[in-house]
Structure formats: C-alpha cells, structure tokens
Design a protein around this motif. Structure first.
Motif, mmCIF file in Angstrom:
data_model
loop_
_atom_site.group_PDB
_atom_site.id
_atom_site.type_symbol
_atom_site.label_atom_id
_atom_site.label_comp_id
_atom_site.label_asym_id
_atom_site.label_seq_id
_atom_site.Cartn_x
_atom_site.Cartn_y
_atom_site.Cartn_z
ATOM 1 N N GLY A 278 0.807 -1.212 0.000
ATOM 2 C CA GLY A 278 0.000 0.000 0.000
ATOM 3 C C GLY A 278 0.846 1.270 0.000
ATOM 4 N N LYS A 279 0.195 2.380 -0.328
ATOM 5 C CA LYS A 279 0.896 3.660 -0.460
ATOM 6 C C LYS A 279 1.490 4.143 0.859
ATOM 7 N N ALA A 280 0.705 4.091 1.931
ATOM 8 C CA ALA A 280 1.127 4.652 3.214
ATOM 9 C C ALA A 280 2.404 3.987 3.723
ATOM 10 N N LEU A 281 2.431 2.655 3.716
ATOM 11 C CA LEU A 281 3.620 1.949 4.187
ATOM 12 C C LEU A 281 4.814 2.226 3.276
ATOM 13 N N GLY A 282 4.556 2.373 1.980
ATOM 14 C CA GLY A 282 5.630 2.691 1.038
ATOM 15 C C GLY A 282 6.292 4.015 1.366
ATOM 16 N N VAL A 283 5.487 5.033 1.654
ATOM 17 C CA VAL A 283 6.019 6.351 2.022
ATOM 18 C C VAL A 283 6.805 6.265 3.320
ATOM 19 N N ILE A 284 6.276 5.526 4.296
ATOM 20 C CA ILE A 284 6.955 5.391 5.596
ATOM 21 C C ILE A 284 8.315 4.730 5.432
ATOM 22 N N VAL A 285 8.369 3.657 4.643
ATOM 23 C CA VAL A 285 9.634 2.935 4.418
ATOM 24 C C VAL A 285 10.652 3.847 3.741
ATOM 25 N N ILE A 286 10.222 4.602 2.748
ATOM 26 C CA ILE A 286 11.131 5.496 2.030
ATOM 27 C C ILE A 286 11.682 6.574 2.961
ATOM 28 N N VAL A 287 10.806 7.154 3.794
ATOM 29 C CA VAL A 287 11.252 8.185 4.747
ATOM 30 C C VAL A 287 12.267 7.606 5.722
ATOM 31 N N ILE A 288 12.014 6.406 6.213
ATOM 32 C CA ILE A 288 12.951 5.760 7.154
ATOM 33 C C ILE A 288 14.299 5.521 6.483
ATOM 34 N N LEU A 289 14.286 5.022 5.255
ATOM 35 C CA LEU A 289 15.536 4.774 4.536
ATOM 36 C C LEU A 289 16.341 6.059 4.339
ATOM 37 N N LEU A 290 15.649 7.142 4.007
ATOM 38 C CA LEU A 290 16.328 8.428 3.802
ATOM 39 C C LEU A 290 16.876 8.974 5.115
ATOM 40 N N LEU A 291 16.101 8.855 6.191
ATOM 41 C CA LEU A 291 16.536 9.369 7.488
ATOM 42 C C LEU A 291 17.746 8.609 8.024
ATOM 43 N N PHE A 292 17.836 7.317 7.692
ATOM 44 C CA PHE A 292 18.942 6.501 8.192
ATOM 45 C C PHE A 292 20.130 6.472 7.231
ATOM 46 N N GLY A 293 20.145 7.371 6.258
ATOM 47 C CA GLY A 293 21.328 7.561 5.423
ATOM 48 C C GLY A 293 21.522 6.573 4.292
ATOM 49 N N PHE A 294 20.437 6.057 3.737
ATOM 50 C CA PHE A 294 20.545 5.092 2.643
ATOM 51 C C PHE A 294 20.435 5.747 1.266
ATOM 52 N N LEU A 295 20.584 7.073 1.215
ATOM 53 C CA LEU A 295 20.419 7.794 -0.047
ATOM 54 C C LEU A 295 21.371 7.287 -1.120
ATOM 55 N N GLN A 296 22.618 7.016 -0.738
ATOM 56 C CA GLN A 296 23.619 6.562 -1.703
ATOM 57 C C GLN A 296 23.203 5.229 -2.337
ATOM 58 N N TYR A 297 22.720 4.307 -1.516
ATOM 59 C CA TYR A 297 22.327 2.985 -2.026
ATOM 60 C C TYR A 297 21.057 3.094 -2.880
ATOM 61 N N ILE A 298 20.159 4.012 -2.505
ATOM 62 C CA ILE A 298 18.959 4.246 -3.307
ATOM 63 C C ILE A 298 19.346 4.788 -4.674
ATOM 64 N N ALA A 299 20.371 5.663 -4.708
ATOM 65 C CA ALA A 299 20.849 6.212 -5.983
ATOM 66 C C ALA A 299 21.431 5.108 -6.870
ATOM 67 N N TYR A 300 22.207 4.202 -6.283
ATOM 68 C CA TYR A 300 22.765 3.080 -7.051
ATOM 69 C C TYR A 300 21.640 2.200 -7.599
ATOM 70 N N LEU A 301 20.615 1.989 -6.774
ATOM 71 C CA LEU A 301 19.457 1.192 -7.206
ATOM 72 C C LEU A 301 18.753 1.884 -8.370
ATOM 73 N N GLY A 302 18.595 3.209 -8.262
ATOM 74 C CA GLY A 302 17.963 3.963 -9.334
ATOM 75 C C GLY A 302 18.764 3.905 -10.624
ATOM 76 N N PHE A 303 20.091 3.997 -10.512
ATOM 77 C CA PHE A 303 20.967 3.913 -11.689
ATOM 78 C C PHE A 303 20.829 2.548 -12.362
#
Length: 320
Positions: A278-303
């Motif tokens: 669902g949408k709500a849990l998806g947003v929560i997971v993304i916010v948690i990942l960003l807050l805990f410093g996973f931006l670099q790994y998310i960028a690699y995944l996006g690439f």
C-alpha cells in the motif's frame, strides 16, 4: 476580440505576480512558499498567451512591485519568475516531454540563481557561502549560550562545544565544496515544484497539457544513465590528470549522481511497496531509509533500474 482577451489575461496575471512578489518580500514564512511558486503564473500565462504579452506582464509586475518593496528585490524575484516560467511554459505549449520541460526549467533556474547571487554579491558583498557561514555562526553562538547556562547549573559540558565547532567547520567545508552541484539540484527541485503545481492548475482550468503520470511509473531515459556514468569517469579522469581540484570535481559530480538517480530509486521502491503493502507503508519505508542515510544505495538502485528497467519484467503478463 481575441487580442483584447489576451491583454486582459496578461493584466490579471501581472497583478497576481505583483501580489506574489510583494508577499514574498513582506510575509514571514509564508513568503518563502510564495517565492517557491513565483514562476507558476508565468507558466500558466505562457500556455494561454503570446510570449510578448508574458514578458510585458512580468515587466509591469517588476515595476509595480518595485514601488512597494525595492527595485532590486522586485527585479530579482520577477526575473526568476520570468526566466524559469517562460521557457517551461513554451516547452509545455509545444507538447515537449515532461522531462524535457523539467530540464529547460532547471537550466533557467540555475542561470537566474547565478545572476541573482552575483548581483547580490556585487551590491552588498554578501555571498551565498557567507550567508551559510553566518547561519552556522548564529547556531554556534546559541550552542555556546546553552552550554554556559548548563555550566551554571553544574552540568558538565566540557568538550561538547569543541565537537559542535568541529562539526560546523566540516559542514561549512562540505557546503563550499559542493556549492555548484547544490545550486543545480536546487534548480531541479525548484522547477519540479512549479511543474507539478502548474499542471494541477491546468487541470482545473481545462488547459491542454501532457499529464505527469504516477510517480511509481517515473523513470529516466536510458541515455541518462550512460551520461551519468560518463560524468563520473570524466570526473575521476580530470582529477587524475590534475586539470582541476580532485576533491572539488569528484564531490560535485558524486553529489549530482546521488541526487539525480535517487529520484528513480525512490520511485522504484515506492512501486514495489505500493503494489505489495500500500501507499502509506511505502512512504513510511522510504522516509525511514532516507533518514537513516541510505540515499547513496537508493541512488545506485535507481541507476541500475535506468539501465535494466526492473519494473518492465514485473509488468509482463503471466502466461495462461
């Protein structure tokens, strides 16, 4: 009759832009929101009118608002609205892709920000880095006051002030290092905000436009991944050959790479989370990942997703 209507529309949008410019200057907090969407009226007017009338409307707004505030401020705010909004409006009017419209707006925003900061530095001697340093100094002074009060109450704060000062120094150094990339990313998100908001308004005004589509379907064209990879290789090559400062160019290109491709990484994660939880849990997971410093790994995944399109395989219909 058509010409009269166009002039009337230009006058109304000029009045609206004037109100936004004055509100940006005088209203605290809300003024920052108004500043964010200054190009939106220009985009809408460009979709409905001729570029000449758009320029005339922006010029009238600058002159009128300059009476209420300062002419330099009205020039800066009205100039940003015009330089960002007019190219984006023309791109939308020609039915260019949303990504191309965003690129055009980002270039316009980067140019306008550079000009505004240059004029500000020329007139006042205040640089963007200087403003950042001043904000950190204010924070440092506040921290010193808090530590002094704590010491007066018998609380031991030895060493904490030095740690805070070291942290601020590192942050200022990092800001100086990635400032060019930071301006480009700021321009990207500034244009994206106006593109999204203006399209929402176009829906309500029944103005023909290309729809944005769902965020979970967002993806860059594959050649952007090749460009990003080439950008990183070029950065390391130039630094290795000694043509530019290695820390400067690598830091800027790395920051650009992370911020650009993290958008698609977030889109990919949201796609799978939305589908399964669902949408709500998806947003929560993304916010948690960003807050805990996973931006670099998310960028690699996006690439990686740009290169292979992971969602394409997931969408294939199953054999009956």
């Amino acid at each position: 009759m058509n010409k009269t209507r166009q002039i009337t529309e230009a006058g109304l949008f000029a009045a609206l832009l004037t109100v936004l410019i004055i509100g940006t200057f005088y209203i605290p907090v809300i003024g920052n929101v108004l500043a964010l969407f200054l190009p939106t009226p220009v985009i809408i007017l460009t979709m409905k009118n001729k570029p000449l009338y758009v320029i005339m409307a922006a010029a009238a707004s600058i002159i009128i608002s300059g009476i209420a505030i300062t002419f330099i401020s009205s020039m800066a705010l009205g100039g940003i609205a015009l330089v960002v909004g007019l190219p984006m409006g023309l791109a939308m009017k020609k039915k260019s892709s949303n990504l191309m419209t965003l690129l055009v707006g980002s270039v316009g925003a980067a140019i306008s920000f550079f000009v505004v900061f240059s004029i500000l530095e020329w007139l006042t001697g205040i640089t963007m880095i200087g403003m950042v340093e001043d904000s950190f100094k204010i924070s440092m002074e506040l921290q010193t006051s808090i530590n002094s009060a704590a010491d007066g109450l018998g609380v031991n704060t030895a060493g904490s002030l030095d740690d805070v000062q070291e942290m601020f120094d590192q942050m200022i150094y990092l800001m100086k290092l990635i400032m060019p990339a930071l301006v480009l990313i700021l321009s990207f998100f500034y244009s994206a905000a106006n593109q999204i908001f203006s399209i929402q308004l176009m829906k309500r005004m029944n103005i023909d436009h290309i729809a944005l589509g769902n965020f979970d379907e967002f993806r860059y064209p594959k050649h952007l991944a090749y460009g990003g990879l080439g950008m990183m290789v070029l950065a390391y090559l130039l630094s290795y050959l000694g043509y530019v400062d290695s820390k400067l160019i690598i830091a800027n290109f790395t920051y650009l790479f992370m911020m650009i491709f993290s958008v698609q990484g977030v889109s990919l994660i949201y796609y799978y989370m939305k589908k399964r939880s669902g949408k709500a849990l998806g947003v929560i997971v993304i916010v948690i990942l960003l807050l805990f410093g996973f931006l670099q790994y998310i960028a690699y995944l996006g690439f990686f997703d740009v290169m292979v399109d992971l969602r394409k395989k997931d969408k294939k219909p199953k054999a009956q």
